[in-house]
Write a protein that holds these residues in place. Structure first.
Motif, PDB file in Angstrom:
ATOM      1  N   SER A  82      52.813  50.805  91.548  1.00  0.00           N
ATOM      2  CA  SER A  82      52.061  51.986  91.100  1.00  0.00           C
ATOM      3  C   SER A  82      51.383  51.757  89.761  1.00  0.00           C
ATOM      4  N   ASP A 327      56.674  58.291  97.529  1.00  0.00           N
ATOM      5  CA  ASP A 327      57.087  56.912  97.229  1.00  0.00           C
ATOM      6  C   ASP A 327      58.556  56.818  96.833  1.00  0.00           C
ATOM      7  N   HIS A 331      61.547  54.713  98.745  1.00  0.00           N
ATOM      8  CA  HIS A 331      62.369  53.633  98.181  1.00  0.00           C
ATOM      9  C   HIS A 331      63.842  53.842  98.517  1.00  0.00           C
ATOM     10  N   HIS A 370      49.247  52.891  97.043  1.00  0.00           N
ATOM     11  CA  HIS A 370      49.644  51.725  97.842  1.00  0.00           C
ATOM     12  C   HIS A 370      50.405  52.229  99.059  1.00  0.00           C
TER      13      HIS A 370
HETATM   14 ZN   LIG Z   1      57.129  52.804  94.429  1.00  0.00          ZN
END
Ligand SMILES: [Zn+2]
Length: 465
Positions: A82, A327, A331, A370
């Motif tokens: 990021s 995100d 994770h 991403h």
């Molecule tokens: Zn990340």
């Protein structure tokens, strides 16, 4: 290293630019929001035949993500973080992982679109569900060589369980640098900054005897810490809202706080893959996360930010809003958390679109920085009729959707407790204003140029020495 001369030159050029019209840019970043995350969220939130607000946007394009090694050779790296992607969005420059608006190899500071906007007399703001010092928001208003340098106590000897992870020696004020991310945000010219991360504002500033929060107040920020204070803040103040010590709590969680789990092969199956059986994790429902109660939603923060940035403003503004935990929850292999953050992003988009109805010169772009680990996979292998146990070697969540079906979400980028990003293109969505500027396939760095040109922040700013 802070290259003061370069940054000032760029800011002066931004200041001298002729603005054609008062325009606004709202950049909404879904951190890790790739097409898997969007599809998972659509299935859960709207049903398999339903449509997200994202799906009804007039513009859809694909964005190529670029990352380079930390050298002057700029050899490609195929999966981003990021920090480097937010730097690219904020500055138009492709850099290396972990960097916050500094150049790969040279460590040169790169002027950000928020800084250029402020220098040209526009307003600027950042809203995030992460800590405001986290990589994505930081890259729009700070410059350090390593994203972990979030506060004055985290500039040297940064380590994880004794493993050294780097430092920001050259960014220390004592070395002629701008200090930590929190110190730079406190000293910034942002008009509004909302999110989590209060723990990064309590340490004393480098070389001083006041806290970073007090330094922010000395720089004209009014501090708020809860929803009531946010709504009652003075209308003419610059606003710093910190609503949690770190990342804001997410809206949804797996029942019993479950994350994705491993399938369990029988002893016989461990002896031979065609033998025995495999038991999959039990299905799970998503439920409300009680920790999120009373915390401002992304929508509430965005509404306040738009009000602050647009009130009596003839010059326009730049606003970045990040839905960070698509995100962060991926994770941790927590699909319900990511779904809740996608829902928050949808609410922000609705707010932005309603704002643009009354302010036609508003460019709205929604993109990801991403791709991420989550994969939408079959619940029950397509090879199950072969009568052999076929299963994912990753971690699997079997989510019961509101339609009563089971959705399989798989995570398998590594064997570590935290998943990795992935390197695919990400989607870009835009309102009708974006249709004239955005081609069907675009590199991430071009988005900076589009936003800068839309705001009239011309002429071209030479960013490199
Ligand atoms: Zn990340």
């Amino acid at each position: 290293m802070f290259r003061f001369k370069t940054l000032m030159l760029a800011l002066i050029l931004g200041l001298c630019s002729n603005m054609l019209h008062a325009a606004n840019v709202i950049l909404i970043i879904g951190d890790g929001m790739d097409d898997h995350q969007i599809s998972i969220a659509r299935n859960y939130l709207k049903g398999a035949q339903g449509r997200l607000l994202l799906d009804d946007m007039p513009l859809r394009a694909a964005v190529q993500i670029l990352t380079v090694e930390d050298s002057t050779e700029h050899k490609p790296v195929y999966v981003a973080d990021s920090a480097n992607t937010a730097t690219t969005l904020a500055t138009g420059v492709v850099t290396s992982r972990g960097r916050i608006s500094t150049a790969a190899g040279s460590d040169e500071d790169l002027p950000t679109i928020a800084e250029l906007a402020s220098a040209a007399g526009l307003r600027s703001g950042i809203v995030t569900s992460a800590s405001v010092t986290d990589a994505t928001p930081a890259a729009f208003a700070a410059h350090v060589s390593l994203r972990l340098c979030e506060n004055p106590n985290k500039m040297l000897d940064i380590n994880y369980r004794g493993i050294p992870l780097g430092n920001c020696k050259q960014d220390l004020k004592a070395a002629g640098g701008p200090g930590s991310i929190a110190e730079q945000l406190a000293a910034s010219s942002l008009d509004i900054l909302l999110g989590g991360g209060s723990k990064h504002f309590s340490p004393e500033i480098e070389g001083g005897n006041i806290s970073v929060a007090e330094a922010a107040q000395a720089n004209g920020f009014t501090l708020v810490h809860n929803l009531e204070q946010l709504h009652n803040a003075p209308a003419d103040a610059r606003l710093l809202g910190l609503f949690a010590p770190g990342t804001l709590p997410v809206r949804l969680q797996g029942e019993g706080q479950r994350s994705a789990e491993a399938a369990k092969p029988s002893l016989l199956n461990r002896l031979h893959p065609y033998l025995g059986s495999v038991s999959y994790p039990d299905v799970m429902r998503c439920e409300a996360n009680p920790q999120a109660e009373g915390i401002p939603t992304l929508k509430a923060m965005t509404e306040v930010a738009l009000e602050y940035l647009s009130r009596d403003n003839p010059t326009g503004f730049f606003l970045m809003v990040e839905s960070a935990s698509i995100d962060k929850q991926a994770h941790e292999r927590k699909p319900c958390g990511s779904i809740g953050e996608m829902e928050q992003l949808e609410e922000v988009l609705a707010t932005a679109m309603a704002f643009a109805e009354n302010q036609p010169d508003t460019l709205i772009l929604v993109t990801a920085d991403h791709a991420q680990a989550a994969q939408l996979v079959p619940d029950g292998s397509m090879y199950k009729d072969y009568n052999i146990p076929v299963y994912s070697p990753g971690m699997v969540a079997r989510i019961v959707t509101p339609e009563g079906a089971i959705m399989g979400v798989n995570y398998a980028t590594n064997n570590y407790p935290y998943e990795e990003h992935t390197g695919a293109n990400v989607p870009l969505f835009g309102n009708s204003e974006a249709q004239a500027y955005v081609p069907a396939f675009i590199q991430q760095s071009d988005l900076f140029n589009i936003m800068r040109d839309y705001l009239g922040l011309k002429p071209e700013v030479e960013l490199r020495d």
